[in-house]
Structure formats: C-alpha cells, structure tokens
Write a protein that holds these residues in place. Structure first.
Motif, short mmCIF file in Angstrom:
data_model
loop_
_atom_site.label_atom_id
_atom_site.label_comp_id
_atom_site.label_asym_id
_atom_site.label_seq_id
_atom_site.Cartn_x
_atom_site.Cartn_y
_atom_site.Cartn_z
N GLY A 38 0.81 -1.21 0.00
CA GLY A 38 0.00 0.00 0.00
C GLY A 38 0.84 1.26 0.00
N PRO A 39 0.21 2.41 -0.06
CA PRO A 39 0.94 3.70 -0.11
C PRO A 39 1.83 3.93 1.09
CG PRO A 39 -1.44 4.01 -0.41
CD PRO A 39 -1.24 2.58 -0.11
N LEU A 40 1.35 3.52 2.28
CA LEU A 40 2.15 3.73 3.48
C LEU A 40 3.43 2.91 3.45
CD1 LEU A 40 2.34 5.13 6.21
CD2 LEU A 40 1.08 3.22 7.22
N VAL A 41 3.27 1.64 2.98
CA VAL A 41 4.46 0.78 2.88
C VAL A 41 5.43 1.33 1.85
CG1 VAL A 41 5.27 -1.53 2.30
CG2 VAL A 41 3.17 -1.23 3.64
N THR A 42 4.88 1.81 0.74
CA THR A 42 5.74 2.39 -0.32
C THR A 42 6.49 3.61 0.19
OG1 THR A 42 4.14 1.64 -1.98
CG2 THR A 42 5.75 3.31 -2.66
N LEU A 43 5.76 4.46 0.94
CA LEU A 43 6.40 5.66 1.50
C LEU A 43 7.48 5.29 2.50
CD1 LEU A 43 6.46 8.74 1.71
CD2 LEU A 43 4.68 8.59 3.48
N THR A 44 7.17 4.27 3.33
CA THR A 44 8.16 3.83 4.33
C THR A 44 9.42 3.31 3.66
OG1 THR A 44 6.35 3.24 5.83
CG2 THR A 44 8.52 2.32 6.30
N GLU B 78 13.21 4.70 3.95
CA GLU B 78 14.32 3.84 4.37
C GLU B 78 15.47 3.89 3.37
OE1 GLU B 78 11.74 0.47 6.83
OE2 GLU B 78 12.47 0.07 4.79
N ASN B 79 15.16 4.18 2.10
CA ASN B 79 16.20 4.21 1.07
C ASN B 79 16.89 5.57 0.95
OD1 ASN B 79 15.77 1.53 0.33
ND2 ASN B 79 14.11 2.09 -1.08
N LEU B 80 16.43 6.56 1.76
CA LEU B 80 17.06 7.88 1.69
C LEU B 80 18.47 7.83 2.27
CD1 LEU B 80 14.12 10.18 2.88
CD2 LEU B 80 14.96 9.90 0.55
N SER B 81 19.31 8.70 1.75
CA SER B 81 20.65 8.84 2.34
C SER B 81 20.53 9.59 3.68
CB SER B 81 21.55 9.62 1.39
OG SER B 81 21.08 10.95 1.25
N ASP B 82 21.63 9.58 4.44
CA ASP B 82 21.60 10.27 5.74
C ASP B 82 21.31 11.76 5.59
OD1 ASP B 82 22.14 7.88 6.92
OD2 ASP B 82 24.30 8.25 7.17
N THR B 83 21.89 12.36 4.56
CA THR B 83 21.66 13.81 4.34
C THR B 83 20.21 14.08 3.98
OG1 THR B 83 23.94 14.04 3.55
CG2 THR B 83 22.40 15.81 3.00
N GLN B 84 19.66 13.25 3.07
CA GLN B 84 18.25 13.44 2.68
C GLN B 84 17.32 13.21 3.87
OE1 GLN B 84 18.23 10.56 -0.50
NE2 GLN B 84 18.41 12.14 -2.09
N TYR B 85 17.66 12.22 4.70
CA TYR B 85 16.83 11.94 5.88
C TYR B 85 16.88 13.11 6.87
CZ TYR B 85 14.70 9.29 9.66
OH TYR B 85 13.86 8.87 10.67
N ALA B 86 18.07 13.72 7.01
CA ALA B 86 18.20 14.88 7.90
C ALA B 86 17.34 16.04 7.42
CB ALA B 86 19.66 15.31 7.99
N TYR B 87 17.37 16.30 6.09
CA TYR B 87 16.52 17.37 5.55
C TYR B 87 15.04 17.04 5.73
CZ TYR B 87 20.35 19.97 3.42
OH TYR B 87 21.47 20.73 3.22
N LEU B 88 14.69 15.76 5.61
CA LEU B 88 13.30 15.36 5.80
C LEU B 88 12.83 15.67 7.23
CD1 LEU B 88 10.77 13.98 4.65
CD2 LEU B 88 11.71 11.80 5.47
#
Length: 330
Positions: A17-23, A27-37
């Motif tokens: 589902g959409p939630l699993v896809t978003l999760t 999870e595949n984001l880099s550390d920098t992208q995750y920090a900006y998120l």
C-alpha cells in the motif's frame, strides 16, 4: 486452506500500500536526505510565523491605503520611490530635522536610515567593549564577586519605559543634573536639550549603552567560564604575560560567544523604538521603527514599506555577520 491464502494476500496487499511504499522510500534515503526530511516541520513552522508576515508586509507595501482604511489602491513601487527619493510628493513626518543641510540626502528615509545605522554601530561597539571589560573583571576571584554580579544585572532588568523616563529627567534642562557639565564640555546643547536632534541622539545612545552593556557582559562571562583554566597555568609556566594570555588564549576562545552576542545586539539595535520614544520622541530622533509606528495609522502602505526595508536591512546585517564568522572559522 483458502482462508489462509486470503489472509496472505491481504497482508501482501497491505505491504504494497501507499504507506508501505512511502516507508520504503524513506528507508532508502541517504543520511543527508533523511536529515533534511526531519527538518521539514521546522521549515513549515518558520514559513508560517516568519516568512508569511514578511511576504504579507511586502504585499501591503505595494498599496496606498486611505486614512479611514476604506479602500486600497495599487501603486506598485511608488512607496519605495517616495521613501528613497521623495519624488512622489507625498508627506512623511519627522524625518527632515536630523541631518545638517550640507549632509542632506534626498528622500524621506535618509534621516531615519542614518539615525538607525549610527545608533546600532555606536551602541553595539561600546557595549561590546564595556561588556567584555565587565566580564573580565567578574571572571576574577575577589571578595563580594557574587554581589557585584547581581548588581551588574540591575540596569538590564529596568523596563525600557522607566529607563526612558530616568534619562528624560536626568537630561531635562530644568530639572536634570547632567546637562550643565556636558553642555560646558560642548557635548550637549545647554538649552532645549531634548529637542535638539544631535543632543537627543547622544542621550539615547548613552541610555542604551548603560542598559545593555550588562547583557553583553553576561554572555561574554559565560564564554569566559567555559575556558579550561589549565591553559592559563601552562601559559604562566611558559612565562606569558597577562596581555599575552588574553591575546593568545582568552580572546580566541571567547570570539564565538562575542560573535553571537554582537549578532543579538545588532538585531535589537536596528529595531530600536521604545527607548527613543520615551526619552526624546520619534520626531526628534527618527529611527526606521519610529517611522513605522508614526505612519501606521495614516499611511499603512508607507508603514509597510518602511517595515519591509527595515527587515531587509536587518537581514543583510545578520547575513554579513554570520558570513564573517563563518569565514573566520568562529
């Protein structure tokens, strides 16, 4: 059997589902992208409480509002042209008395801009020097140090209006005791002191230095307290003088604290209003914030224009200070 297969399909459906896809994307984001998120909520809140009012102010600055606020007329950048050149032949109060005629600059904002920049530059410079001197004294071990530390906060704790009344009475020609000696030295006008633009600006600058040097001293003292004392022991063993200890150890280590203190004070000084209004009045010592208040009820478009220009000047000053600190590695 069939029930178990349906359950498996249901679980698989939920997993895709959409939630699993978003999760999975998170999870595949880099550390920098995750920090900006993670910073996105902060950016949203800042946009709501800081940038939206600024954009709204800019929008209002493009209109001319009638005195009864019944209508708004789009005038584009006419308010800015009037502010800087005076070519729109409209009237703004309290800005033509400060500068001598030989230094007069066209445009209504000239006096207020000079007053604001002069006030900020002089007060922040003196407050930094005096505050550092106070902090160096308070950092020493002497009898009654705690009482002195408490006493030094008193000027900073005095409300601005009360401080303004204090200095108004001190420098009033009829009842003040400070006018005579300073007038004899040629610093103040002997008569009409609080209505003389240069004398009134001097009084306001002295009042602000008296009040806010304590603020600078407390911030710088916090920086001094964080210095490792063993560095001074090593310096003494090496034969370093007090001046060399200050120049080689103390000053470099407190520069980040001093930089932050200067940044805070510069922003506060560029917004000065209450002190000027309570001591001498905005028509005698016009600052940018004074002009915003004095024009708000009658010319909201002009008031918004001055407010936006003030915000722009503060933004430029903050950017320059932060860039300078970054450049020097502070």
């Amino acid at each position: 059997m069939s029930s178990g297969t349906a359950t498996d399909r249901s679980r698989e459906s939920k997993r895709s589902g959409p939630l699993v896809t978003l999760t999975r994307r998170v999870e595949n984001l880099s550390d920098t992208q995750y920090a900006y998120l993670l910073l996105v909520p902060v950016f949203v809140i800042l946009g709501a409480v800081a940038f939206y009012p600024l954009l709204r102010t800019f929008e209002l600055s493009l209109y001319e509002t009638t005195i009864d606020q019944a209508s708004q007329t789009f005038v584009g950048f006419d308010n800015y042209i009037e502010l800087f050149t005076g070519e729109k032949n409209r009237w703004l109060p309290g800005t033509t008395t400060f500068l001598p005629s030989e230094f007069s600059i066209p445009g209504m904002i000239s006096s207020a801009l000079v007053v604001t920049v002069l006030f900020a530059g002089v007060t922040v410079t003196f407050e930094t020097v005096i505050g550092m001197g106070q902090a160096l004294i308070l950092d020493q071990d002497f009898f009654g140090r705690r009482w002195v530390r408490a006493a030094i906060i008193i000027p900073w704790a005095v409300p601005v209006v009360i401080q303004g009344i204090m200095f108004y009475l001190m420098f009033h020609p009829n009842v003040g005791f400070a006018v005579g000696p300073l007038a004899d030295l040629g610093i103040l006008s002997a008569t009409n002191t609080l209505n003389d633009p240069q004398s009134a600006l001097f009084i306001v600058i002295v009042a602000d230095i008296w009040k806010t040097s304590a603020f600078m001293a407390l911030l710088i003292l916090a920086g001094l307290q964080s210095i490792d004392r063993s560095l001074y022991d090593v310096a003494k063993v090496a034969g370093a003088s007090k001046w060399q200890q200050f120049r080689m150890i103390t000053l470099p280590l407190i520069l980040p604290t001093v930089g932050v203190a200067v940044l805070f004070r510069m922003v506060g000084a560029l917004k000065v209003y209450g002190l000027i209004d309570s001591v001498a009045g905005c028509e005698v010592v016009p600052s940018l914030s004074c002009m915003v208040v004095s024009t708000f009820l009658t010319r909201q478009g002009t008031s918004a224009t001055i407010a936006f220009v003030t915000a722009a000047i503060i933004g430029i000053a903050v950017t320059v200070i932060i860039y300078q600190q970054y450049k020097e590695g502070i």
